[in-house]
Every structure is written in structure tokens, then in C-alpha cells.
Design an enzyme around this catalytic site. Structure first.
Site, PDB file in Angstrom:
ATOM      1  N   HIS A  39       0.986  -1.209   0.005  1.00  0.00           N
ATOM      2  CA  HIS A  39       0.053  -0.138   0.055  1.00  0.00           C
ATOM      3  C   HIS A  39       0.867   1.356  -0.036  1.00  0.00           C
ATOM      4  O   HIS A  39       0.561   2.307  -0.603  1.00  0.00           O
ATOM      5  CB  HIS A  39      -0.796   0.048   1.316  1.00  0.00           C
ATOM      6  CG  HIS A  39      -1.894  -0.986   1.451  1.00  0.00           C
ATOM      7  ND1 HIS A  39      -1.676  -1.941   2.271  1.00  0.00           N
ATOM      8  CD2 HIS A  39      -2.990  -1.326   0.730  1.00  0.00           C
ATOM      9  CE1 HIS A  39      -2.752  -3.007   2.173  1.00  0.00           C
ATOM     10  NE2 HIS A  39      -3.493  -2.345   1.037  1.00  0.00           N
ATOM     11  N   VAL A 178       4.932  -5.126  -4.939  1.00  0.00           N
ATOM     12  CA  VAL A 178       6.210  -5.085  -3.859  1.00  0.00           C
ATOM     13  C   VAL A 178       6.220  -6.324  -3.667  1.00  0.00           C
ATOM     14  O   VAL A 178       5.584  -6.819  -2.969  1.00  0.00           O
ATOM     15  CB  VAL A 178       5.630  -3.935  -2.919  1.00  0.00           C
ATOM     16  CG1 VAL A 178       6.901  -4.106  -1.946  1.00  0.00           C
ATOM     17  CG2 VAL A 178       5.413  -2.598  -3.462  1.00  0.00           C
TER      18      VAL A 178
END
Ligand code: PAF
Length: 292
Positions: A39, A178
Site C-alpha cells: 500500500h 512490491v
């Protein structure tokens, strides 16, 4: 500085109205909270492109196919607010369920062609719930841009299509997955893994890399590409594959690799479901691209 906590739709409209009058581009990062570095990448990208960044934190009941999964989803708003403050988020919209759904919904957004396979097959109603809440959030926040992770590739494709089909005035910005240093894609669900499961989890990424390697070394038969990945997962008996597919841009499984495809997988370790994907291009296309 702390991010402004907004809990009602009226507060969001007031906040974004002021930002817009000040000439700010508004960026929205829709989340279900329990924020992590994945995030963080969405927020950082929004921060570089927008004068005003709104993160939404809402565990959306209508996208859960299992009540127990909804109930055990981690909620930690205090930590999320600190996470957002550290990244200079302007406002966090964290509504109660009653604010978003004051009465049972009679209207839904559905993108069935893109939701038919993969997660949509194993989580009935999930993407209808996602598309519906994201449409609601877009109407509430009215962002110029919204940021979504490529880790949820099917979700991203569905939202892009919804925005196109319904002429929503928002630019969808995909942000690369990620990963932990060992390759495991960041996910709130990783926190549920036992130490043994956590040690086993990166096999999913290694399997996708093996499939990618098969594609870039010229394999076009999707069944053989999948076998390359499944062979790697076979070395980890704790992992149970839910699906592993080679799909096109419409998230439809293909029999032959041609152009850009996506290798997508979902697998269980104990009670935790992991998903991951990699985009890759078949060698012929790379070789024939002008300028190469
Ligand atoms: O990806 C998520 O966290 C959720 O599916 C989303 C997009 C915030 C909708 O609830």
C-alpha cells in the site's frame, strides 16, 4: 502531520470540495486497511502525482464469499492512520458499514466476462462486491486518479474495464507488485502465515518465475508452461494450488502463448490463501518489435 480522519460521506465531499477549489488533483488509494509496504507504494505514487491524497480504509462485507474470512480480516485503524501520516496522506476515509450500506444494496456493478475465471470462479460474487464498492468510492471521493496494485491483476483489469464501460472520469494507475526480499508478494494475508508457512510461501513466486522462464525461452504451449510452474510447487507439499493459468488481457485462459500473457496463480498454505502473477511476453513478439 496527521492525516484527517473522515468517517462520513458528507465529510469526504466537504474535504474534496475544498481541495478541488484549491486546484488540487485528487488521488485516491482504495484499501481494506492493515496497510503494508505494498500500500505504501500506491500511496507514494499518488503523492508524487496528486496535490491531495485520500486513502480509503473499508473492509467491504459484500466482497467476501466467506463470513469467517470477513470476520477475521485484520482491522487496525490506529496503525493505518500512523502509516498514512508518515506518508503525508491528506485524509483517510474510514466509514462504518452502515455509512456505506445504510440499507441492503439493490444496485450492483458486475463485469462478468472478466470475473468468470481465476479468483472469480473460486470466490463467487467477490468481484461484483469489489466493482460495486469501488464504484461507490469513486462517486464519493470523485478522484482524478486512483491507484491499484498489479498483484491483484484480475481486480485491476475489472476496475479498468468498469471505468471504461461506464465513462467514469478517473485515471486508473497500476502500480507494480512490491515483494519481500525472497520474492513473496506483499499482502495483508502474509501476516496470518505460521513461521513454517511463511518459509514455504515464496515457492509460489519461484513457480511463476519458472513459468516465465519457459515462455521467454520459447515455450508456447500453455500446458507446458503451467507444468514448469507446477513442478516447482510439487517440491512444497504444504502448498495446495487453487488455480494456475496462463491468461490473456481479458483474464481468459489461453492454450497457446502469443504476445503478452499473464501467469496467474492462487494457492493455499494452511488457512491462508495467496495470489500472485507475472506478466510476460513471448519471444517472437520481443524479437519482432520495431527498434529492437
Ligand atoms: O484490493 C483491495 O484492498 C479491495 O479489493 C478494494 C479495491 C479496496 C475494494 O474493497
Amino acid at each position: 502531520m496527521s492525516a484527517r480522519l473522515l468517517t462520513t460521506i458528507a465529510q469526504v465531499r466537504e474535504f474534496t470540495g475544498v481541495a478541488r477549489r484549491q486546484g488540487h488533483v485528487i488521488g485516491c488509494v482504495p484499501t481494506m486497511g492493515d496497510l503494508h509496504a505494498g500500500h505504501g507504494a500506491l500511496i507514494e505514487r499518488a503523492r508524487t502525482e496528486c496535490g491531495s491524497v485520500v486513502v480509503t480504509v473499508f473492509v467491504n462485507p459484500i466482497q467476501f464469499d466467506r463470513q469467517d474470512d470477513y470476520e477475521r480480516y485484520t482491522r487496525r485503524l490506529e496503525g493505518d492512520l500512523e502509516f498514512c501520516a508518515a506518508r503525508s496522506v491528506d485524509a483517510v476515509f474510514a466509514p462504518a458499514v452502515e455509512e456505506m450500506y445504510p440499507e441492503p444494496m439493490a444496485t450492483f456493478v458486475d463485469v462478468p466476462d472478466l470475473a468468470r475465471h481465476l479468483c472469480g470462479e473460486f470466490r463467487p460474487g467477490h468481484f461484483r462486491g469489489v466493482a460495486t464498492v469501488v464504484a461507490k468510492l469513486f462517486h464519493i471521493v470523485q478522484p482524478d486518479a486512483a491507484y491499484f496494485g498489479e498483484k491483484d491483476a484480475q481486480q485491476l483489469a475489472i476496475i479498468q474495464r468498469m471505468v471504461r464501460d461506464l465513462n467514469m472520469a478517473v485515471r486508473i494507475v497500476p502500480v507494480p507488485t512490491v515483494r519481500e526480499p525472497d520474492g513473496l508478494a506483499m499482502s495483508s494475508r502474509n501476516r496470518r502465515l505460521s513461521p513454517e508457512e511463511r518459509a514455504a510461501a515464496p515457492v509460489l513466486y519461484r513457480a511463476l518465475r519458472a513459468a516465465e522462464n519457459a515462455v521467454v525461452t520459447g515455450e508456447r504451449d500453455a500446458a507446458k508452461v503451467k507444468s514448469a510452474a507446477l513442478g516447482v510447487i510439487a517440491g512444497e507439499p504444504a502448498m495446495r494450488v487453487e488455480y494456475l493459468e496462463v491468461v490473456d488481457a481479458m483474464m481468459q485462459p489461453v492454450a497457446e502463448v502469443s504476445g503478452t500473457v499473464r501467469l496467474v496463480a492462487a494457492a493455499w498454505l494452511g488457512q491462508t490463501r495467496l495470489i500472485d502473477n507475472l506478466a510476460c511476453e513471448d519471444q517472437r513478439r520481443r524479437e519482432h518489435r520495431p527498434g529492437r
